[in-house]
Design a protein around this motif. Structure first.
Motif, mmCIF file in Angstrom:
data_model
loop_
_atom_site.group_PDB
_atom_site.id
_atom_site.type_symbol
_atom_site.label_atom_id
_atom_site.label_comp_id
_atom_site.label_asym_id
_atom_site.label_seq_id
_atom_site.Cartn_x
_atom_site.Cartn_y
_atom_site.Cartn_z
ATOM 1 N N SER A 39 0.826 -1.204 0.000
ATOM 2 C CA SER A 39 0.000 0.000 0.000
ATOM 3 C C SER A 39 0.862 1.257 0.000
ATOM 4 O O SER A 39 0.525 2.254 -0.646
ATOM 5 C CB SER A 39 -0.944 0.003 1.203
ATOM 6 N N SER A 87 2.382 1.566 -3.547
ATOM 7 C CA SER A 87 1.321 1.946 -4.484
ATOM 8 C C SER A 87 0.990 3.426 -4.370
ATOM 9 O O SER A 87 0.802 4.117 -5.376
ATOM 10 C CB SER A 87 0.064 1.111 -4.226
ATOM 11 N N GLU A 88 0.948 3.922 -3.146
ATOM 12 C CA GLU A 88 0.641 5.338 -2.935
ATOM 13 C C GLU A 88 1.801 6.219 -3.386
ATOM 14 O O GLU A 88 1.597 7.253 -4.035
ATOM 15 C CB GLU A 88 0.334 5.583 -1.463
ATOM 16 N N THR A 89 3.004 5.806 -3.050
ATOM 17 C CA THR A 89 4.184 6.608 -3.408
ATOM 18 C C THR A 89 4.349 6.728 -4.912
ATOM 19 O O THR A 89 4.649 7.812 -5.433
ATOM 20 C CB THR A 89 5.450 5.984 -2.795
ATOM 21 N N ARG A 90 4.143 5.617 -5.627
ATOM 22 C CA ARG A 90 4.344 5.617 -7.078
ATOM 23 C C ARG A 90 3.057 5.861 -7.860
ATOM 24 O O ARG A 90 3.054 5.780 -9.085
ATOM 25 C CB ARG A 90 4.962 4.270 -7.509
ATOM 26 N N HIS A 91 1.952 6.128 -7.156
ATOM 27 C CA HIS A 91 0.652 6.413 -7.777
ATOM 28 C C HIS A 91 0.252 5.284 -8.741
ATOM 29 O O HIS A 91 -0.115 5.517 -9.896
ATOM 30 C CB HIS A 91 0.689 7.745 -8.532
ATOM 31 N N LEU A 92 0.337 4.061 -8.247
ATOM 32 C CA LEU A 92 0.013 2.906 -9.073
ATOM 33 C C LEU A 92 -1.496 2.703 -9.155
ATOM 34 O O LEU A 92 -2.206 2.838 -8.149
ATOM 35 C CB LEU A 92 0.668 1.642 -8.505
ATOM 36 N N GLY A 93 -1.972 2.363 -10.348
ATOM 37 C CA GLY A 93 -3.378 2.077 -10.541
ATOM 38 C C GLY A 93 -3.711 0.646 -10.183
ATOM 39 O O GLY A 93 -2.824 -0.186 -9.958
ATOM 40 N N TYR A 134 7.846 -1.140 -11.835
ATOM 41 C CA TYR A 134 6.874 -0.241 -11.223
ATOM 42 C C TYR A 134 7.416 0.456 -9.971
ATOM 43 O O TYR A 134 6.772 1.336 -9.406
ATOM 44 C CB TYR A 134 5.598 -1.004 -10.859
ATOM 45 N N ASP A 150 12.391 3.041 -3.590
ATOM 46 C CA ASP A 150 10.977 3.049 -3.205
ATOM 47 C C ASP A 150 10.696 2.003 -2.129
ATOM 48 O O ASP A 150 9.944 2.242 -1.178
ATOM 49 C CB ASP A 150 10.087 2.774 -4.417
#
Length: 302
Positions: free
Chosen positions: A32, A35-41, A68, A73
């Motif tokens: 999570s 995903s938030e740091t890299r703005h993953l969809g 990704y 990260d």
């Protein structure tokens, strides 16, 4: 490098405000955070999860393998999950001197942690009188400000509330090192001016606070010699677990000796190929004559 919720209190006539940030990564998964740091969809996350299941690897490894996420990260996500301050890429570029925050797993940061351990054993044993730590050096350019900033970070990484005081009223730099405003600070407190928000949260380190100098005064020695400075240090020691104080170089006068005496403890910083043995011996002799405890000397190779 080196070898070897909001609360307020009154300091002099200045109201000091402190704000603690919540830990961003508390009780969150690595996935999570990445995903938030890299703005993953959602589609990208599903691909990572599938790769994770197929290869039997961790989410971070799968994200790196698919392009990704980067190793950086993953390290940032781990630091958030384990409540360990670690600067994001943008902050590292803005504040390059903060090696203990920018590269907490590097050689320099490890040296600071080793020094921290020595300080904890020598200065913070049960039953000892609580003292602030004045960081002193013979000359400008010895790395005193760099050392004080990173020592404060490593102390804050232990989890206790830590305050870094910039008492270099002649050439303050800590506000530049941390990228914080310098509109109000120590000089205002010692001059008896009522100023708010003089203590500021250090960006990226939830338990670290900085008290900058504020306006550079024309009478620095007189200000630190006033009883108000000693009273302030005692008040700060009652509010924080650790207090680190940056000082002017000894070459500029007796400020550092006066400050060290008020703090109760001193660390001497010497620089490779720069500091002279005679200057160091003279500075240590001055400190010994005061009530300050000389905790040790740091050989700075930075």
């Amino acid at each position: 490098m080196a070898k070897f919720r909001d609360s307020q209190f009154l300091a002099g006539t200045a109201t000091v405000e402190m704000h603690e940030e919540t830990v961003a990564g508390a009780d969150r998964s690595i996935g999570s955070i990445i995903s938030e740091t890299r703005h993953l969809g959602a589609e990208q996350v599903e691909k990572i999860l599938k790769h994770q299941r197929d290869k039997g690897v961790r989410f971070g490894e799968a994200a790196i393998s698919l392009g990704y996420a980067s190793v950086d990260d993953v390290m940032y996500a781990l630091s958030q999950q384990f409540h360990y301050p670690y600067a994001a890429q943008s902050q590292r570029q803005a504040n390059p001197e903060l090696v203990a925050l920018n590269k907490p797993f590097g050689v320099q940061a490890e040296s600071f942690r080793a020094i921290r351990s020595q300080i904890m054993m020598r200065l913070f044993n049960e039953g000892q009188v609580r003292r602030a730590i004045a960081v002193v050096s013979p000359d400008s350019g010895d790395g005193k400000t760099f050392f004080a900033a990173n020592l404060a970070i490593t102390l804050a990484q232990l989890g206790g509330r830590t305050l870094l005081v910039d008492a270099d009223l002649r050439g303050p730099r800590q506000h530049e090192v941390f990228g914080i405003p310098n509109n109000a600070g120590l000089s205002g407190i010692l001059s008896g001016r009522a100023e708010s928000k003089v203590i500021q949260q250090a960006p990226g380190v939830p338990s670290l606070f900085v008290l900058p100098v504020g306006i550079t005064p024309p009478n620095p020695l007189e200000l630190v010699e006033r009883p108000a400075f000693g009273l302030l240090i005692r008040e700060l020691l009652s509010k924080f677990d650790h207090v680190v104080v940056d000082t002017p170089a000894a070459i500029y006068g007796s400020d550092c000796g006066v400050i060290a005496a008020r703090c109760g403890a001193a660390l001497v910083v010497a620089r490779k190929d720069r500091s002279r043995v005679g200057d160091l011996e003279e500075l240590v002799a001055i400190l010994i004559e005061t009530s300050s405890k000389v905790v040790g000397a740091i050989y700075n190779e930075h």
